[in-house]
Design an enzyme around this catalytic site. Sequence first.
Site, PDB file in Angstrom:
ATOM      1  N   HIS A  96       0.812  -0.543  -0.124  1.00  0.00           N
ATOM      2  CA  HIS A  96      -0.138  -0.124   0.156  1.00  0.00           C
ATOM      3  C   HIS A  96       1.210   1.569   0.246  1.00  0.00           C
ATOM      4  O   HIS A  96       1.351   1.486   1.216  1.00  0.00           O
ATOM      5  CB  HIS A  96      -0.820   0.120   0.890  1.00  0.00           C
ATOM      6  CG  HIS A  96      -1.611   1.205   1.558  1.00  0.00           C
ATOM      7  ND1 HIS A  96      -1.963   1.665   0.738  1.00  0.00           N
ATOM      8  CD2 HIS A  96      -2.109   2.103   2.492  1.00  0.00           C
ATOM      9  CE1 HIS A  96      -3.017   3.216   0.690  1.00  0.00           C
ATOM     10  NE2 HIS A  96      -2.248   3.020   2.441  1.00  0.00           N
ATOM     11  N   HIS A  98       0.854   5.392  -0.768  1.00  0.00           N
ATOM     12  CA  HIS A  98       0.307   7.081  -1.657  1.00  0.00           C
ATOM     13  C   HIS A  98       1.014   7.649  -2.284  1.00  0.00           C
ATOM     14  O   HIS A  98       1.002   8.697  -2.638  1.00  0.00           O
ATOM     15  CB  HIS A  98       0.027   7.765  -0.370  1.00  0.00           C
ATOM     16  CG  HIS A  98      -1.212   7.492   0.637  1.00  0.00           C
ATOM     17  ND1 HIS A  98      -1.659   8.259   1.989  1.00  0.00           N
ATOM     18  CD2 HIS A  98      -1.557   6.664   1.072  1.00  0.00           C
ATOM     19  CE1 HIS A  98      -2.178   7.286   3.041  1.00  0.00           C
ATOM     20  NE2 HIS A  98      -2.462   6.155   2.233  1.00  0.00           N
ATOM     21  N   ASP A 121       0.625  -5.337 -21.206  1.00  0.00           N
ATOM     22  CA  ASP A 121       1.266  -5.633 -20.437  1.00  0.00           C
ATOM     23  C   ASP A 121       1.229  -5.859 -19.225  1.00  0.00           C
ATOM     24  O   ASP A 121       1.702  -7.542 -18.977  1.00  0.00           O
ATOM     25  CB  ASP A 121       2.895  -5.073 -20.322  1.00  0.00           C
ATOM     26  CG  ASP A 121       3.067  -4.604 -22.188  1.00  0.00           C
ATOM     27  OD1 ASP A 121       2.828  -5.716 -22.560  1.00  0.00           O
ATOM     28  OD2 ASP A 121       4.608  -4.231 -22.013  1.00  0.00           O
ATOM     29  N   HIS A 172      -8.558   7.681  -0.886  1.00  0.00           N
ATOM     30  CA  HIS A 172      -7.837   7.215  -0.665  1.00  0.00           C
ATOM     31  C   HIS A 172      -6.862   6.646  -1.443  1.00  0.00           C
ATOM     32  O   HIS A 172      -5.639   7.760  -1.687  1.00  0.00           O
ATOM     33  CB  HIS A 172      -8.249   5.777   0.035  1.00  0.00           C
ATOM     34  CG  HIS A 172      -7.099   5.359   0.600  1.00  0.00           C
ATOM     35  ND1 HIS A 172      -6.763   4.367   2.243  1.00  0.00           N
ATOM     36  CD2 HIS A 172      -6.061   5.749   1.535  1.00  0.00           C
ATOM     37  CE1 HIS A 172      -6.067   3.956   2.641  1.00  0.00           C
ATOM     38  NE2 HIS A 172      -5.269   4.972   2.200  1.00  0.00           N
ATOM     39  N   TYR A 230       7.940 -15.148 -20.148  1.00  0.00           N
ATOM     40  CA  TYR A 230       8.187 -14.793 -18.035  1.00  0.00           C
ATOM     41  C   TYR A 230       7.644 -14.945 -17.695  1.00  0.00           C
ATOM     42  O   TYR A 230       8.509 -14.803 -15.945  1.00  0.00           O
ATOM     43  CB  TYR A 230       7.173 -13.220 -18.590  1.00  0.00           C
ATOM     44  CG  TYR A 230       7.781 -11.775 -19.742  1.00  0.00           C
ATOM     45  CD1 TYR A 230       7.158 -11.393 -21.078  1.00  0.00           C
ATOM     46  CD2 TYR A 230       8.428 -11.044 -18.846  1.00  0.00           C
ATOM     47  CE1 TYR A 230       7.976 -10.564 -21.782  1.00  0.00           C
ATOM     48  CE2 TYR A 230       8.795 -10.390 -19.102  1.00  0.00           C
ATOM     49  CZ  TYR A 230       8.626  -9.974 -20.693  1.00  0.00           C
ATOM     50  OH  TYR A 230       9.123  -8.973 -21.854  1.00  0.00           O
TER      51      TYR A 230
HETATM   52 ZN   LIG Z   1      -3.181   4.816   2.939  1.00  0.00          ZN
END
Ligand SMILES: [Zn+2]
Length: 232
Positions: A96, A98, A121, A172, A230
């Site tokens: 996670h 920002h 891709d 968010h 790949y």
């Molecule tokens: Zn956050």
Amino acid sequence: MSQYQDIKQLAYQANMQLPKLNLVVFTFGNVSQADRDSGVFAVKPSGVPYEELTPEKMVIVDFEGKTVEGVLRPSSDTKTHALLYKQCEGIGGICHTHSMYATSWAQSHRDIPIYGTTHADHNTVDIPCAAPMDDEMINGDYEYETGHQILKCLQERGLSYKELEMILIGNHAPFSWGINAEKAVYNSAVLEAIAQMAFLTEQINPKAVRLKEALIRKHYERKHGPGSYYGQ
Ligand SMILES: [Zn+2]
């Protein structure tokens, strides 16, 4: 030595990639690495600057969000990680951030249209922006509900977490995942690049159109299809 040393090390290495890749400032962002056999994951502690992180400081948490080992408080987003691990067996790492451009799309409540082959891709669909959470969810168990919001969005769009490893949460920021923490961080970096390119594309040409289906298929299958080299 901790029996969870391996995942602590992997989580540490993955977290340290975030500032290097310019995906975070200050203490923002968190990455976790799961150990499916033990039913736990290692996650970044809350509020510790990246330069002070060590593998030993990683916190071990179970899939209910309960701390199993560690003296520091786990990342404030830990319950989101726990829910995703619990509900999605194939996920081994979660990230996670920002990051600037992906977060800007999330704040604008917009899916990121598939404009180019970098996007194709990795995914065949627009990157979804899950609806902002309602007040009840925000005032309730917020981080846990964030996990539900991710799963609900995937379900509503008919997408599997195995096909799509990145998402935006309206108001968010992005979350990404993968088979391990390293892949989850890679996906966060890919998402940020896609978000930036899509933004610039719309600046240069506000009437830009989505990539043609033939090119989406070509690029995705070249990398992920039966003839790909790949490996996933
Ligand atoms: Zn956050």
